[in-house]
Structures are given as C-alpha cells and as structure tokens.
Design an enzyme around this catalytic site. Structure first.
Site, mmCIF file in Angstrom:
data_model
loop_
_atom_site.group_PDB
_atom_site.id
_atom_site.type_symbol
_atom_site.label_atom_id
_atom_site.label_comp_id
_atom_site.label_asym_id
_atom_site.label_seq_id
_atom_site.Cartn_x
_atom_site.Cartn_y
_atom_site.Cartn_z
ATOM 1 N N THR A 1 0.808 -1.214 0.000
ATOM 2 C CA THR A 1 0.000 0.000 0.000
ATOM 3 C C THR A 1 0.849 1.276 0.000
ATOM 4 O O THR A 1 0.301 2.380 0.023
ATOM 5 C CB THR A 1 -0.910 0.045 1.244
ATOM 6 O OG1 THR A 1 -0.083 -0.072 2.403
ATOM 7 C CG2 THR A 1 -1.931 -1.086 1.231
ATOM 8 N N THR B 1 4.144 1.178 1.885
ATOM 9 C CA THR B 1 4.944 1.073 3.106
ATOM 10 C C THR B 1 6.380 1.590 2.899
ATOM 11 O O THR B 1 6.893 2.368 3.716
ATOM 12 C CB THR B 1 5.018 -0.408 3.552
ATOM 13 O OG1 THR B 1 3.733 -1.008 3.408
ATOM 14 C CG2 THR B 1 5.512 -0.531 4.974
ATOM 15 N N THR B 2 7.008 1.145 1.820
ATOM 16 C CA THR B 2 8.409 1.506 1.566
ATOM 17 C C THR B 2 8.556 3.025 1.424
ATOM 18 O O THR B 2 9.469 3.636 1.994
ATOM 19 C CB THR B 2 8.885 0.829 0.261
ATOM 20 O OG1 THR B 2 8.492 -0.546 0.285
ATOM 21 C CG2 THR B 2 10.378 0.925 0.102
ATOM 22 N N HIS C 1 2.674 -4.759 9.777
ATOM 23 C CA HIS C 1 1.557 -5.091 8.890
ATOM 24 C C HIS C 1 0.391 -5.678 9.691
ATOM 25 O O HIS C 1 -0.660 -5.967 9.134
ATOM 26 C CB HIS C 1 1.982 -6.135 7.844
ATOM 27 C CG HIS C 1 2.781 -5.586 6.706
ATOM 28 N ND1 HIS C 1 2.559 -4.345 6.153
ATOM 29 C CD2 HIS C 1 3.810 -6.119 5.980
ATOM 30 C CE1 HIS C 1 3.409 -4.151 5.147
ATOM 31 N NE2 HIS C 1 4.178 -5.205 5.030
HETATM 32 P P1 A3P Z 1 3.326 -0.908 -7.487
HETATM 33 O O1 A3P Z 1 3.505 -2.382 -7.395
HETATM 34 O O2 A3P Z 1 1.923 -0.518 -7.845
HETATM 35 O O3 A3P Z 1 4.323 -0.236 -8.348
HETATM 36 P P2 A3P Z 1 4.907 -1.566 -0.203
HETATM 37 O O4 A3P Z 1 6.043 -0.625 -0.003
HETATM 38 O O5 A3P Z 1 3.812 -1.400 0.809
HETATM 39 O O6 A3P Z 1 5.365 -2.954 -0.372
HETATM 40 O O7 A3P Z 1 4.195 -1.113 -1.560
HETATM 41 C C1 A3P Z 1 4.881 -1.229 -2.772
HETATM 42 C C2 A3P Z 1 4.238 -0.320 -3.785
HETATM 43 O O8 A3P Z 1 4.667 1.028 -3.565
HETATM 44 C C3 A3P Z 1 4.668 -0.674 -5.196
HETATM 45 O O9 A3P Z 1 3.558 -0.303 -6.024
HETATM 46 C C4 A3P Z 1 5.864 0.235 -5.377
HETATM 47 O O10 A3P Z 1 6.232 0.456 -6.710
HETATM 48 C C5 A3P Z 1 5.362 1.505 -4.718
HETATM 49 N N1 A3P Z 1 6.445 2.400 -4.297
HETATM 50 C C6 A3P Z 1 7.629 2.060 -3.733
HETATM 51 N N2 A3P Z 1 8.363 3.156 -3.502
HETATM 52 C C7 A3P Z 1 7.642 4.214 -3.921
HETATM 53 C C8 A3P Z 1 7.886 5.621 -3.954
HETATM 54 N N3 A3P Z 1 9.022 6.142 -3.513
HETATM 55 N N4 A3P Z 1 6.910 6.404 -4.447
HETATM 56 C C9 A3P Z 1 5.751 5.897 -4.906
HETATM 57 N N5 A3P Z 1 5.468 4.574 -4.903
HETATM 58 C C10 A3P Z 1 6.397 3.737 -4.417
#
Ligand code: A3P
Length: 330
Positions: free
Chosen positions: A69, A71-72, A136
């Site tokens: 969603t 998180t990173t 999570h």
């Molecule tokens: P997509 O798979 O739609 O590209 P999480 O961090 O919760 O695992 O979520 C990963 C999702 O956040 C992925 O989405 C990823 O590409 C996106 N994401 C990671 N870093 C990001 C950033 N700096 N800005 C926007 N989206 C990001």
C-alpha cells in the site's frame, strides 16, 4: 533455531491445526488467526512475542499498513522527516542513510524482527528515540500496550485503492513464491482477494479497523491514502511532520526542506539508487527479497492495465459494500 522459535514451538504446534487454511500468495498456505490471514511460519510466533515481551516506549512511532500500500515510500518519508536535522540530504556528497540503505533497513518491521535477528528484541532498545517501527498487523491483533491511549506512542497508517493493492501483491509475492508451487494466476489472485484471503487480509477489514480507530483517536493515529500522497505530497508530508510533533518551521519551508525530502524519497530517486538495484533485504533467515522488488511502477491506477472491466467493477462493489456508512471510500 532462534530463542523465540523455541519458546513458542509448543503453542504453535497446538494452535496451528485448529486454524482455517487458505491458499497462500507467497507460501503454499496461509491461516486465519483471529479473523486475519497470516503466513503462520512468519508471523504467529512474533505476534505472540510482541504481546508477551515487546516493551513499547511512549515516544515510539509505528507505521502500520497492509502489504503493497506504500509502506516503503512512507518508511522513507518518515525516516527523512524525523531525522532531517541529523543527516544532510541536500548536497551531492550526502551520506544520508536512505541513499545507502533500503528504507526497510532504516525502519525495521516489528513483525519479523525476532526471526530476522535470531535473538530477542534487545536490539530494538538501542534504536535512537523516537524509534520508528513498522507493522503489517491489523489493529485488532496489536497488544493493548501499543494501542491504549495512555501509551503515548503514535501511529501513521497508509492505505491504497484495493485494485492497485491486488495487482501489486500479485506481482510482488509471485516473485518470492517458490518455483515448485507454480504461479498464482490473475484469476486465482482476484478470487482470493475478493474472499479476503490475502496476506494480512481481508484488506477491507485491515483498512476499516484503522480507519475507525483514527476517527476515535485523531491525535493517536494519522490515516491517509497512497493516492493523496501521490497527488499532494507537500500537503501530506507537512501534515505528517506536524502530527509527529516536529512541524516544519517557516525557515525550513522557505528553504525548501519539504521539497528536498519529497525528492529524496521519490520513486525515481530511490528506485535508481545502487543499493536498491543490487542489494537484498533479509526479512528472516529464509526470506530474502531483492530490494528492487519494492519498486515496481509506483503509480495510481496501474491495475486497469491488468484487470478486466468486470473485475474492477466487482472489487469496487465489494469495497463500496464493506465500507458503506464508514465515511471512507476509494
Ligand atoms: P506498485 O507495485 O503498484 O508499483 P509496499 O512498499 O507497501 O510494499 O508497496 C509497494 C508499492 O509502492 C509498489 O507499487 C511500489 O512500486 C510503490 N512504491 C515504492 N516506492 C515508492 C515511492 N518512492 N513512491 C511511490 N510509490 C512507491
């Protein structure tokens, strides 16, 4: 085996056979524990450990989210905001930790910490205050010590359009899925997701629990959407800093500090860093992910390139029903 694995082995063996089983996304099976679907090997023992042993500090800041969603991204933004006077991040010779480590190393997951470190949580005590930790786990599985209004700690929750969450989950977990299990098809993933069977799902309950909590305790938990952050990063990051008790000063705003933080944490910047292209992140001794898996597209609405019109309508309908009357919509 780590200490935690041994301590909870008996309880694990007793409880595991009693839990409903569903098809897993990354593992063969997931189990339903107190209403939520979890990978048993990875999360049951740590959850019990958190309840029994984790000592919350009044200054702790928790990032809560369902997987995929944002998180990173939020880990990076929170780390950069909280530590903005500690590290120089604007110059080209910057040694900011986010330039040399993956955001998951800067903000550890509480959930897998005991399995990851092969020890007790003592390592967490040495993190500088305020500690930034991610989880999570859904709200209702957290111990009272974390969620009680007297504990002092704060939460930030991020959620995202369920259709994009589904696609992001499918692509991500499929990469970590052992080859012998074969791929999860889009159709299967869609059906599981709509039944609520996804890691830490049902996704609607994960979101709803935190949403309701945020309405009751707006000073304890800040709730927002990935889409809001995409659309108005400046507004959201300022809100975040204020909520965390470190609002940007007039001087900082004039000097473009907020913009610098957003730039540092942008998809383009983070996804192009060497660390995020060549290194791995170790969740546990068995689960290791390439850092670049965390950066796929980083866009809103990409699910429309994968899902049929009918599938999209079906998911929207489910979420409209589940969220109806809550004041929240996607
Ligand atoms: P997509 O798979 O739609 O590209 P999480 O961090 O919760 O695992 O979520 C990963 C999702 O956040 C992925 O989405 C990823 O590409 C996106 N994401 C990671 N870093 C990001 C950033 N700096 N800005 C926007 N989206 C990001």
């Amino acid at each position: 085996e780590s200490g935690i694995e041994k301590v909870y082995e008996k309880k694990y063996r007793e409880i595991l056979p009693t839990l409903p089983i569903g098809k897993g996304w990354m593992t063969e099976h997931i189990v339903q524990y107190q209403g939520f679907w979890l990978i048993p090997d990875l999360f049951l023992k740590p959850l019990w450990w958190i309840h029994d042993e984790f000592k919350v500090q009044p200054t702790d800041i928790f990032l809560a989210s369902a997987p995929k969603t944002g998180t990173t991204w939020l880990k990076a933004l929170m780390f950069a905001t909280i530590n903005r006077t500690r590290y120089d991040f604007s110059s080209s010779t910057s040694t900011h930790p986010l330039l040399n480590s993956n955001p998951h190393e800067c903000v550890p997951f509480l959930d897998t910490y005991p399995l990851q470190t092969q020890e007790t949580f003592s390592g967490l005590d040495s993190l500088p205050s305020p500690r930034l930790l991610a989880t999570h786990f859904p709200f209702s599985l957290l111990p009272d010590s974390m969620v009680s209004s007297t504990s002092g700690c704060k939460f930030v929750y991020i959620c995202r359009d369920p259709k994009d969450v589904l696609i992001s989950n499918l692509v991500f977990f499929d990469k970590l899925r052992p080859q012998e299990l074969g791929h999860l098809s889009l159709q299967e993933a869609f059906e599981l997701f709509c039944q609520g069977i996804s890691n830490f799902g049902p996704y609607w309950d994960h979101v709803l629990e935190y949403w309701k909590w945020s309405l009751q305790n707006p000073e304890k938990i800040l709730f927002f959407k990935y889409e809001e952050l995409k659309k108005e990063p400046l507004v959201v990051v300022k809100r975040l800093a204020k909520f965390l008790g470190q609002p940007f000063s007039f001087e900082e705003e004039r000097n473009g500090v907020v913009q610098e933080i957003i730039k540092l944490c942008s998809f383009r910047n983070l996804s192009n860093l060497e660390v995020n292209n060549t290194k791995t992140y170790k969740f546990t001794k068995d689960v290791v992910a390439n850092n670049n898996l965390y950066f796929r597209k980083g866009e809103t609405g990409d699910s429309s390139n994968h899902l049929s019109h009918e599938m999209m309508e079906h998911i929207d309908k489910i979420f409209q029903d589940k969220l109806s009357g809550s004041g929240l919509s996607f």
